[in-house]
Design an enzyme around this catalytic site. Sequence first.
Site, mmCIF file in Angstrom:
data_model
loop_
_atom_site.group_PDB
_atom_site.id
_atom_site.type_symbol
_atom_site.label_atom_id
_atom_site.label_comp_id
_atom_site.label_asym_id
_atom_site.label_seq_id
_atom_site.Cartn_x
_atom_site.Cartn_y
_atom_site.Cartn_z
ATOM 1 N N TYR A 1 0.836 -1.212 0.000
ATOM 2 C CA TYR A 1 0.000 0.000 0.000
ATOM 3 C C TYR A 1 0.867 1.257 0.000
ATOM 4 O O TYR A 1 0.636 2.197 -0.763
ATOM 5 C CB TYR A 1 -0.900 -0.053 1.231
ATOM 6 C CG TYR A 1 -1.899 1.070 1.364
ATOM 7 C CD1 TYR A 1 -3.064 1.093 0.597
ATOM 8 C CD2 TYR A 1 -1.694 2.103 2.285
ATOM 9 C CE1 TYR A 1 -3.996 2.125 0.744
ATOM 10 C CE2 TYR A 1 -2.617 3.124 2.435
ATOM 11 C CZ TYR A 1 -3.772 3.126 1.664
ATOM 12 O OH TYR A 1 -4.684 4.146 1.811
ATOM 13 N N LYS B 1 1.047 4.166 -2.911
ATOM 14 C CA LYS B 1 0.714 5.569 -2.641
ATOM 15 C C LYS B 1 1.918 6.487 -2.902
ATOM 16 O O LYS B 1 1.743 7.618 -3.355
ATOM 17 C CB LYS B 1 0.201 5.724 -1.210
ATOM 18 C CG LYS B 1 -1.118 4.971 -0.954
ATOM 19 C CD LYS B 1 -2.247 5.500 -1.835
ATOM 20 C CE LYS B 1 -3.592 4.893 -1.497
ATOM 21 N NZ LYS B 1 -4.690 5.454 -2.294
HETATM 22 P P1 NDP Z 1 -13.182 2.213 1.379
HETATM 23 O O1 NDP Z 1 -12.588 0.859 1.482
HETATM 24 O O2 NDP Z 1 -14.197 2.662 2.349
HETATM 25 O O3 NDP Z 1 -13.754 2.431 -0.121
HETATM 26 C C1 NDP Z 1 -12.966 2.081 -1.234
HETATM 27 C C2 NDP Z 1 -13.769 2.252 -2.491
HETATM 28 O O4 NDP Z 1 -12.949 1.891 -3.604
HETATM 29 C C3 NDP Z 1 -14.992 1.369 -2.537
HETATM 30 O O5 NDP Z 1 -16.042 2.094 -3.147
HETATM 31 C C4 NDP Z 1 -14.542 0.225 -3.432
HETATM 32 O O6 NDP Z 1 -15.607 -0.426 -4.113
HETATM 33 C C5 NDP Z 1 -13.663 0.956 -4.410
HETATM 34 N N1 NDP Z 1 -12.750 0.083 -5.132
HETATM 35 C C6 NDP Z 1 -11.822 -0.767 -4.619
HETATM 36 N N2 NDP Z 1 -11.201 -1.412 -5.620
HETATM 37 C C7 NDP Z 1 -11.745 -0.950 -6.770
HETATM 38 C C8 NDP Z 1 -11.517 -1.220 -8.152
HETATM 39 N N3 NDP Z 1 -10.598 -2.122 -8.536
HETATM 40 N N4 NDP Z 1 -12.257 -0.562 -9.072
HETATM 41 C C9 NDP Z 1 -13.174 0.351 -8.702
HETATM 42 N N5 NDP Z 1 -13.457 0.642 -7.421
HETATM 43 C C10 NDP Z 1 -12.734 -0.008 -6.472
HETATM 44 O O7 NDP Z 1 -11.931 3.216 1.381
HETATM 45 P P2 NDP Z 1 -11.794 4.757 1.803
HETATM 46 O O8 NDP Z 1 -12.989 5.518 1.405
HETATM 47 O O9 NDP Z 1 -11.302 4.801 3.173
HETATM 48 O O10 NDP Z 1 -10.561 5.148 0.867
HETATM 49 C C11 NDP Z 1 -10.690 5.879 -0.344
HETATM 50 C C12 NDP Z 1 -9.292 6.259 -0.816
HETATM 51 O O11 NDP Z 1 -8.630 7.007 0.211
HETATM 52 C C13 NDP Z 1 -8.408 5.044 -1.087
HETATM 53 O O12 NDP Z 1 -7.575 5.316 -2.196
HETATM 54 C C14 NDP Z 1 -7.568 4.933 0.179
HETATM 55 O O13 NDP Z 1 -6.355 4.294 -0.063
HETATM 56 C C15 NDP Z 1 -7.393 6.401 0.532
HETATM 57 N N6 NDP Z 1 -7.049 6.652 1.927
HETATM 58 C C16 NDP Z 1 -7.896 6.292 2.944
HETATM 59 C C17 NDP Z 1 -7.545 6.539 4.255
HETATM 60 C C18 NDP Z 1 -8.414 6.180 5.423
HETATM 61 O O14 NDP Z 1 -7.966 6.315 6.583
HETATM 62 N N7 NDP Z 1 -9.645 5.732 5.220
HETATM 63 C C19 NDP Z 1 -6.262 7.181 4.592
HETATM 64 C C20 NDP Z 1 -5.465 7.520 3.457
HETATM 65 C C21 NDP Z 1 -5.858 7.258 2.178
HETATM 66 P P3 NDP Z 1 -15.791 -2.058 -3.994
HETATM 67 O O15 NDP Z 1 -16.320 -2.292 -2.636
HETATM 68 O O16 NDP Z 1 -16.750 -2.356 -5.068
HETATM 69 O O17 NDP Z 1 -14.440 -2.688 -4.204
#
Ligand code: NDP
Length: 246
Positions: A154, A158
């Site tokens: 991860y 990033k």
């Molecule tokens: P969640 O796990 O809550 O949501 C992730 C989303 O990405 C879901 O809608 C999921 O849909 C979708 N997704 C995953 N894989 C794919 C794919 N191959 N194609 C299309 N959609 C996909 O994550 P967060 O909202 O917490 O995170 C959002 C972003 O922020 C990410 O990039 C994460 O790395 C980043 N981030 C989050 C942090 C945190 O503390 N929450 C901190 C730092 C960064 P599905 O369920 O269908 O796979």
Amino acid sequence: MLDGKVAIVTGASRGIGRAIAVNLAAQKARVFINYRQNEQAARQVQEEIVKEGGAADLLECDVASPDNVAGAVKKVLEAAGHIDILVNNAGRTRDNIFVFMKESDWDEVLDTNLKGTYLMTKAVIRPMFKAKWGRIVTIASVAGQYGNPGQVNYSASKAGIIGFTKAVGRELAERGITVNAVSPGLIDTEMSRSLPEKARQEIVSQIPIGRIGTAEEVADAVSFLVSEWADYITGQVIAVNGGLFM
Ligand code: NDP
């Protein structure tokens, strides 16, 4: 205001992506809510936006699949005619300490987080060239800036996004396209709720602002970067982390 603008937000069925979609739609952008599996959750986001008077469409696509991405971007162009804003938010984790990290864990995370960003960005830049205007924002992470133990895959994905943002930002600047990243710290979503409570509390204790962040606070930074207030900003990484990493 983003009247007349068309935006794609990847991974917008929940968490940070959902908040970004809602925020952009509130500013009158037409938002394509990308999801991979959970159509029902994506539909709820769409309904919420429409209820508030906004415009939103569903867009099924696995961002790690070149065929899916090509098909999805074609669909958006057929439906809306142009793409002005791309938010690369879709991301996943497959945590393990490095000695036990399987190649499949590495591939899955790099394919979605980094290759997905490459595929989506590549697919939208031609329409943006045509319009001589575009805004691309990718969601990085504090893990890519300081390196999280247990998250080598991860953190690498990033950190890759940060290098990608700077290099693509340089290439596209003369074309009227800005490319930036927002780098959240610990944000309250399903992803961070999967951490053991003790680990979460330990991180919170290191946050100068003293609390976990909200998805809406990340969405606000994205909205700033796609707005006219940020016309002179490209290749930057805006941290939304409560001071966790400075
Ligand atoms: P969640 O796990 O809550 O949501 C992730 C989303 O990405 C879901 O809608 C999921 O849909 C979708 N997704 C995953 N894989 C794919 C794919 N191959 N194609 C299309 N959609 C996909 O994550 P967060 O909202 O917490 O995170 C959002 C972003 O922020 C990410 O990039 C994460 O790395 C980043 N981030 C989050 C942090 C945190 O503390 N929450 C901190 C730092 C960064 P599905 O369920 O269908 O796979």
